[in-house]
Design an enzyme around this catalytic site. Structure first.
Site, short mmCIF file in Angstrom:
data_model
loop_
_atom_site.label_atom_id
_atom_site.label_comp_id
_atom_site.label_asym_id
_atom_site.label_seq_id
_atom_site.Cartn_x
_atom_site.Cartn_y
_atom_site.Cartn_z
N LYS A 132 18.36 -22.99 -65.61
CA LYS A 132 17.17 -23.79 -65.89
C LYS A 132 17.54 -24.93 -66.83
O LYS A 132 17.98 -24.71 -67.96
CB LYS A 132 16.11 -22.89 -66.54
CG LYS A 132 14.84 -23.65 -66.88
CD LYS A 132 13.70 -22.74 -67.24
CE LYS A 132 12.47 -23.56 -67.56
NZ LYS A 132 11.33 -22.73 -67.93
N LYS A 141 16.54 -24.67 -61.21
CA LYS A 141 15.32 -25.43 -61.51
C LYS A 141 15.67 -26.58 -62.42
O LYS A 141 16.30 -26.34 -63.45
CB LYS A 141 14.33 -24.48 -62.20
CG LYS A 141 13.07 -25.13 -62.67
CD LYS A 141 12.22 -24.12 -63.39
CE LYS A 141 11.04 -24.86 -63.96
NZ LYS A 141 10.49 -24.24 -65.11
C1 PBG Z 1 7.87 -22.64 -68.94
C2 PBG Z 1 7.96 -23.20 -67.58
C3 PBG Z 1 8.06 -24.56 -67.29
C4 PBG Z 1 8.03 -24.66 -65.91
C5 PBG Z 1 7.94 -23.38 -65.39
N1 PBG Z 1 7.90 -22.48 -66.44
C6 PBG Z 1 8.11 -25.72 -68.20
C7 PBG Z 1 9.18 -25.81 -69.19
O1 PBG Z 1 10.14 -25.03 -69.17
O2 PBG Z 1 9.09 -26.68 -70.04
C8 PBG Z 1 8.09 -25.95 -65.17
C9 PBG Z 1 7.50 -25.94 -63.81
C10 PBG Z 1 7.22 -27.29 -63.29
O3 PBG Z 1 7.46 -28.34 -63.95
O4 PBG Z 1 6.72 -27.35 -62.16
N2 PBG Z 1 8.75 -21.65 -69.27
ZN ZN Z 2 8.23 -21.10 -71.44
#
Ligand code: PBG
Ligand code: ZN
Length: 324
Positions: free
Chosen positions: A197, A249
């Site tokens: 991530k 992601k």
């Molecule tokens: C939070 C989380 C995020 C997303 C999914 N879970 C945002 C982040 O990590 O700041 C992003 C999903 C998206 O932008 O569609 N843990």
């Molecule tokens: Zn989070």
């Protein structure tokens, strides 16, 4: 490859629609898509998310009806995000048996028992400071957060979640969750880890969608987008900790990483086409710059071609409605 043009003419296999479709190498199916949704407690009406045209926050009271509608359209899996009105320092609502996480999973499973429910497992939508864990002296405390991730995972599993999907980016989170689940008798509950991530600017619209209170950024726990070796390392660590499914992601800007992980692991691999990817396509189409339906299919097809088995996408219902 000695003899080339004029003997080799790749255009021969592109001469008709039939030829092109017979020789197409990559397909995606509706079954490959996971629909992420935002569900808010304490509201009565759908709330449009202005940075994601076509996406709404769903009132909790309307969730069951929405899930039935998705199932009817052919959606097999949903990723649940709660928009909480019960924020505190630790995000304790997430491990309350009757908190929003537990209620969303239960309501979804009751509405359509066969729907595959993935529960986003994090704290940022439940903490007053918007970080993905417990803060100590301005830093997110990794190991203290692991304990709470385990508690949240057990509550979600108890409520009927098929997948616990930790997105907090804590080291050791998969192992902590696996052992908490097994200790509570949920050895059949799967873990789809947000294993690679990145700290991406493409999460921008999600912050509006989820209403998080975050000031600052998550660069101390999410990955540097410029790192390819570390991206593989992160996913392999989660595999070793017991993840059932890995994830990259965001998706579209990280196709090289999807391919690297596809080749490094035998686990199923998911990719998350995030809110900013959705918004760029939507606003580009609304401005008349690109054809939305074609760009959506091209972007999802490219993510499959790179090596993803599952794709989380806010376009899943559009695909279900309009066909592949
Ligand atoms: C939070 C989380 C995020 C997303 C999914 N879970 C945002 C982040 O990590 O700041 C992003 C999903 C998206 O932008 O569609 N843990
Ligand atoms: Zn989070």
């Amino acid at each position: 490859m000695s003899s080339q043009f004029p003997a080799s003419r790749p255009r021969r296999l592109r001469r008709s629609e039939t030829l092109r479709s017979v020789f197409q190498e990559t397909e995606f199916r509706l079954e490959d898509l996971v629909l992420p949704i935002f569900v808010e407690e304490g509201i009565d009406d759908f709330v449009p998310i202005t940075s994601m045209p076509g996406v709404n926050r769903i009132p909790e009271s309307r969730l069951a009806g929405e899930i039935e509608r998705y199932a009817h359209a052919g959606i097999r899996s949903v990723m649940l995000f709660g928009v909480s009105h019960h924020l505190d320092e630790t995000g304790s609502d997430t491990w309350n048996d009757n908190g929003l996480v537990a209620r969303l999973v239960r309501t979804t499973k009751q509405a359509v028992p066969g729907m595959i429910v993935m529960s986003d497992t994090c704290f940022c939508e439940y903490t007053s400071h918007g970080h993905c864990g417990i803060l100590h002296n301005g830093e997110v405390d990794n190991d203290a957060t692991l304990v709470n991730l385990g508690k949240q995972a057990v509550v979600a599993a108890q409520a009927g979640a098929d997948f616990i999907s930790p997105s907090a980016a804590m080291d050791g989170q998969v192992q902590a969750i696996r052992s908490a689940l097994d200790g509570a008798g949920f050895n059949g509950t799967s873990i789809m880890a947000y294993s690679t991530k990145f700290a991406s600017a493409l999460y921008g619209p999600f912050r509006e969608a989820g209403g998080t209170a975050l000031k600052g950024d998550r660069k101390a726990y999410q990955m540097n987008p410029m790192n390819r070796r570390e991206a593989v390392r992160e996913s392999l660590l989660d595999e070793a900790e017991g993840a059932d499914v890995l994830m990259v992601k965001p998706a579209g800007a990280y196709l090289d990483v999807i391919r690297d992980i596809r080749e490094a692991s035998r686990l199923p691999l998911a990719a998350y086409q995030v809110s900013g990817e959705y918004a760029m396509i939507k606003f580009g189409a609304l401005a008349g710059a690109v054809d939305e339906a074609r760009v959506v299919r091209e972007s999802l097809g490219a993510i499959k071609r790179a090596g993803a088995d599952l794709i989380l996408t806010y376009f899943a219902m559009d695909i279900a409605r309009d066909g592949l």
